[in-house]
Write an enzyme that holds these catalytic residues in place. Structure first.
Site, PDB file in Angstrom:
ATOM      1  N   LYS A  30       0.871  -1.185   0.000  1.00  0.00           N
ATOM      2  CA  LYS A  30       0.000   0.000   0.000  1.00  0.00           C
ATOM      3  C   LYS A  30       0.902   1.228   0.000  1.00  0.00           C
ATOM      4  O   LYS A  30       1.381   1.651   1.045  1.00  0.00           O
ATOM      5  CB  LYS A  30      -0.863  -0.078   1.245  1.00  0.00           C
ATOM      6  CG  LYS A  30      -2.093   0.736   1.382  1.00  0.00           C
ATOM      7  CD  LYS A  30      -2.156   2.028   0.701  1.00  0.00           C
ATOM      8  CE  LYS A  30      -2.339   3.189   1.627  1.00  0.00           C
ATOM      9  NZ  LYS A  30      -1.788   4.434   1.073  1.00  0.00           N
ATOM     10  N   GLU A  49       7.606  16.310  16.016  1.00  0.00           N
ATOM     11  CA  GLU A  49       8.260  16.141  14.729  1.00  0.00           C
ATOM     12  C   GLU A  49       7.618  17.066  13.688  1.00  0.00           C
ATOM     13  O   GLU A  49       6.401  17.085  13.543  1.00  0.00           O
ATOM     14  CB  GLU A  49       8.104  14.700  14.264  1.00  0.00           C
ATOM     15  CG  GLU A  49       8.821  14.440  12.969  1.00  0.00           C
ATOM     16  CD  GLU A  49       8.659  13.014  12.489  1.00  0.00           C
ATOM     17  OE1 GLU A  49       7.520  12.513  12.490  1.00  0.00           O
ATOM     18  OE2 GLU A  49       9.668  12.413  12.110  1.00  0.00           O
ATOM     19  N   ARG A  63       0.637   8.578  14.605  1.00  0.00           N
ATOM     20  CA  ARG A  63      -0.831   8.594  14.620  1.00  0.00           C
ATOM     21  C   ARG A  63      -1.371   7.356  13.895  1.00  0.00           C
ATOM     22  O   ARG A  63      -2.232   6.639  14.400  1.00  0.00           O
ATOM     23  CB  ARG A  63      -1.293   9.879  13.914  1.00  0.00           C
ATOM     24  CG  ARG A  63      -2.728  10.221  14.017  1.00  0.00           C
ATOM     25  CD  ARG A  63      -3.061  11.450  13.170  1.00  0.00           C
ATOM     26  NE  ARG A  63      -2.675  11.275  11.771  1.00  0.00           N
ATOM     27  CZ  ARG A  63      -1.718  11.944  11.146  1.00  0.00           C
ATOM     28  NH1 ARG A  63      -1.038  12.868  11.775  1.00  0.00           N
ATOM     29  NH2 ARG A  63      -1.417  11.700   9.890  1.00  0.00           N
ATOM     30  N   CYS A 116      13.081  10.397   8.111  1.00  0.00           N
ATOM     31  CA  CYS A 116      12.692   9.977   9.464  1.00  0.00           C
ATOM     32  C   CYS A 116      13.815  10.225  10.462  1.00  0.00           C
ATOM     33  O   CYS A 116      13.555  10.574  11.605  1.00  0.00           O
ATOM     34  CB  CYS A 116      12.267   8.527   9.474  1.00  0.00           C
ATOM     35  SG  CYS A 116      13.499   7.424   8.826  1.00  0.00           S
ATOM     36  N   GLU A 150       7.773   1.606  12.099  1.00  0.00           N
ATOM     37  CA  GLU A 150       8.908   2.532  12.001  1.00  0.00           C
ATOM     38  C   GLU A 150       8.295   3.923  11.965  1.00  0.00           C
ATOM     39  O   GLU A 150       7.698   4.312  10.959  1.00  0.00           O
ATOM     40  CB  GLU A 150       9.674   2.307  10.685  1.00  0.00           C
ATOM     41  CG  GLU A 150      10.255   0.941  10.532  1.00  0.00           C
ATOM     42  CD  GLU A 150      11.592   0.807  11.235  1.00  0.00           C
ATOM     43  OE1 GLU A 150      12.133   1.819  11.704  1.00  0.00           O
ATOM     44  OE2 GLU A 150      12.063  -0.327  11.329  1.00  0.00           O
TER      45      GLU A 150
END
Ligand code: NAD
Length: 494
Positions: free
Chosen positions: A188, A398, A244, A299, A264
């Site tokens: 996906k 972040e 989230r 990230c 992750e």
């Protein structure tokens, strides 16, 4: 790398993309299509299928059948290795096309995209292809009338949910070990970076991966991602993305078949500069790259700069100079150092963080604004904010954009305290010429990856995974294989 070839590729119209199910392109689902907007100029680039929950169910059922009839898992390791190596070769042969397509979709600067996307994906696939016939089962130490065998079996159907910042690299981190161990995978991609990943999936089929072993569904996370998360027929979810969504996936798992969920997630990684750093100019240049490349959408981005008070002003001046020297602009221009922000939503969010930072007492020393608005694209100047306190929003949340917060520290204990003061723990760095201090910081900073006198560049031989709310489980290295196998004991009375 050749600018003329890049310019030729960018001029090609991009045909609409469809799902990949059972080796076939399914042109249009019941959900219709969705427009893909390029962050380079804000124009519609093409369309992809807007997947429905029913599309996802068909893809999962096909992957399940492919797993049960052992069309892939049942092949010899040598045969599976051959297919995966061919796939890596095809990715490399089409590297520029894949990279340009990806950049038109997600905005990463092309110089970085070529290396980090097809280059890294091909390397990762080769790594696991080469590993797959070197993974042995075990014989347990038992009494002489018993044989205790430990088999390493594929888990079945793996669902891989990928973010938009490095779709090929992160996609390969999940796909390669999962497929190498004989699993089927349903992929996906992210809404705003699906094109190159869908093309990479096609190449797997071309390399000889049997139909159904890798299916890919485009569409909205809240629709097709949710259907994958709630499926009773997916055994493992491998996810990179926001906390989230990660939280939601754990809920989906609990509400359905308790599938294993590997996450992750994000970070707020500290880059800690001591006055005894070997070369402050070099540290400043690396620190600027560590936050601003790919417009901060990394990230492990070093988004918190912790600077020892005695060198604070000098170092801020050096990193400001380095940041201002980075050219922001057209990501398909080889001289660009910082490409586009992935979407308008993301850009607005970045600007919102800057506003909050100044409201909370931060001082902007460079950047802070949207730029190049006349292009129609989403560009932001690299932004440095000083006087960011340990608990300020910019130090805690972040941004996932080109915004750096600077916080001074006094000594080692103070640096560790500040470094460990977020819910995250993905990456970090320490710059020092004191060996003992370097080792102490590696030990004491709570994080998955700690650099010393460098940032980034850790290759596929070492794991990448977070602690705390940066996630669980690791991508890369042989350790990643553990996510995609079950241990089965055979206890045999002799
Ligand atoms: P996101 O969570 O919004 O989306 C990630 C993926 O999840 C997309 O494919 C999206 O379609 C899908 N998704 C969204 N809602 C879903 C739902 N309800 N159910 C199932 N799937 C759903 O994150 P993003 O904005 O695409 O990515 C940015 C985030 O990813 C940042 O927080 C960043 O730090 C993190 N990230 C982490 C790593 C790492 O290795 N730890 C790497 C890259 C990005």
């Amino acid at each position: 790398m050749n600018q003329t070839k890049i310019d030729a590729l960018r001029a090609h119209p991009v045909s609409a993309f469809s799902h990949l199910i059972e080796g076939k392109h399914v042109l249009r689902s019941d959900g219709g299509t969705m427009d893909i907007t390029s962050p380079i100029d804000g124009q519609v680039l093409t369309q992809v299928a807007r997947g429905t929950a029913a599309d996802m169910e068909v893809a999962i059922a096909s992957a399940r059948t492919a797993f049960e009839d052992r069309r892939w898992a049942g092949q010899s390791p040598a045969a599976r290795k051959k297919v995966l190596l061919k796939w890596a070769d095809l990715i490399e042969a089409n590297a520029l096309e894949l990279a340009v397509l990806g950049v038109r979709d997600n905005g990463t600067e092309i110089g970085m995209a070529i290396k980090a996307e097809p280059g890294s994906a091909a390397g990762t696939i080769r790594y696991y292809a080469e590993a797959l016939d070197k993974i042995y089962g075990e014989i347990a130490p038992t009494s002489s009338d018993i044989l205790g065998m430990i088999h390493k079996e594929p888990v079945g159907v793996v669902g891989a949910i990928i973010p938009w910042n490095f779709p090929l690299m992160i996609g390969a981190w999940k796909l390669a070990p999962a497929l190498a161990m004989g699993n089927s995978v349903v992929l996906k991609p992210a809404e705003t970076a699906s094109l190159s990943l869908m093309r990479m999936a096609d190449l797997a089929l071309e390399a000889g991966l049997p139909p159904g072993v890798l299916n890919a569904i485009t569409g909205e996370g809240a629709v097709v991602g949710e259907a994958m998360g709630l499926s009773m027929d997916v055994d493992v979810l491998a996810f990179t993305g926001s906390g989230r969504t990660g939280r939601r996936l754990m809920e989906y798992s609990a509400r359905s078949n308790m599938k294993r969920v590997y996450l992750e997630l994000g970070g707020k990684s500290p880059n800690i500069i001591f006055a005894d750093a070997p070369n402050l100019d070099e540290a400043a240049k690396v620190a600027a790259g560590a936050i601003f490349r790919n417009a901060g959408q990394v990230c492990v981005a070093a988004s918190r700069l912790l600077v020892q008070s005695s060198i604070h002003d000098e170092f801020v001046a050096a990193i400001t100079k380095a940041a201002e020297a980075m050219k922001v602009g057209d990501p398909l221009d080889l001289t660009t150092a910082i490409g586009a922000v992935n979407s308008e939503t993301q850009l607005k969010q970045n600007l919102g963080f800057v506003e909050t930072a100044t409201r909370e007492g931060g001082k902007i020393v460079t950047g802070g604004d949207r730029i190049l608005q006349d292009t129609g694209g989403y560009y932001m100047a690299p932004t440095i904010v000083t006087d960011v306190t340990k608990n300020a929003t910019l130090a805690q949340e972040e941004v996932f954009g080109p915004v750096l917060g600077v916080t001074p520290f006094i000594d080692d204990d103070d640096a560790v305290r500040i470094a460990n003061s977020t819910v995250y723990g993905l990456a970090g760095a320490v710059w020092t010429s004191n060996l003992s201090r370097a080792h102490r910081m590696v030990r004491d900073v709570r994080t998955g990856v700690m650099h010393v006198n460098t940032y980034g560049g850790a290759d596929g031989t070492v794991p990448l995974g977070g602690v705390g709310q940066s996630g669980n489980g690791s991508d890369k290295s042989l350790h990643a294989i553990e996510k995609y196998i079950n241990l089965k004991t055979a206890w045999i009375k002799l």
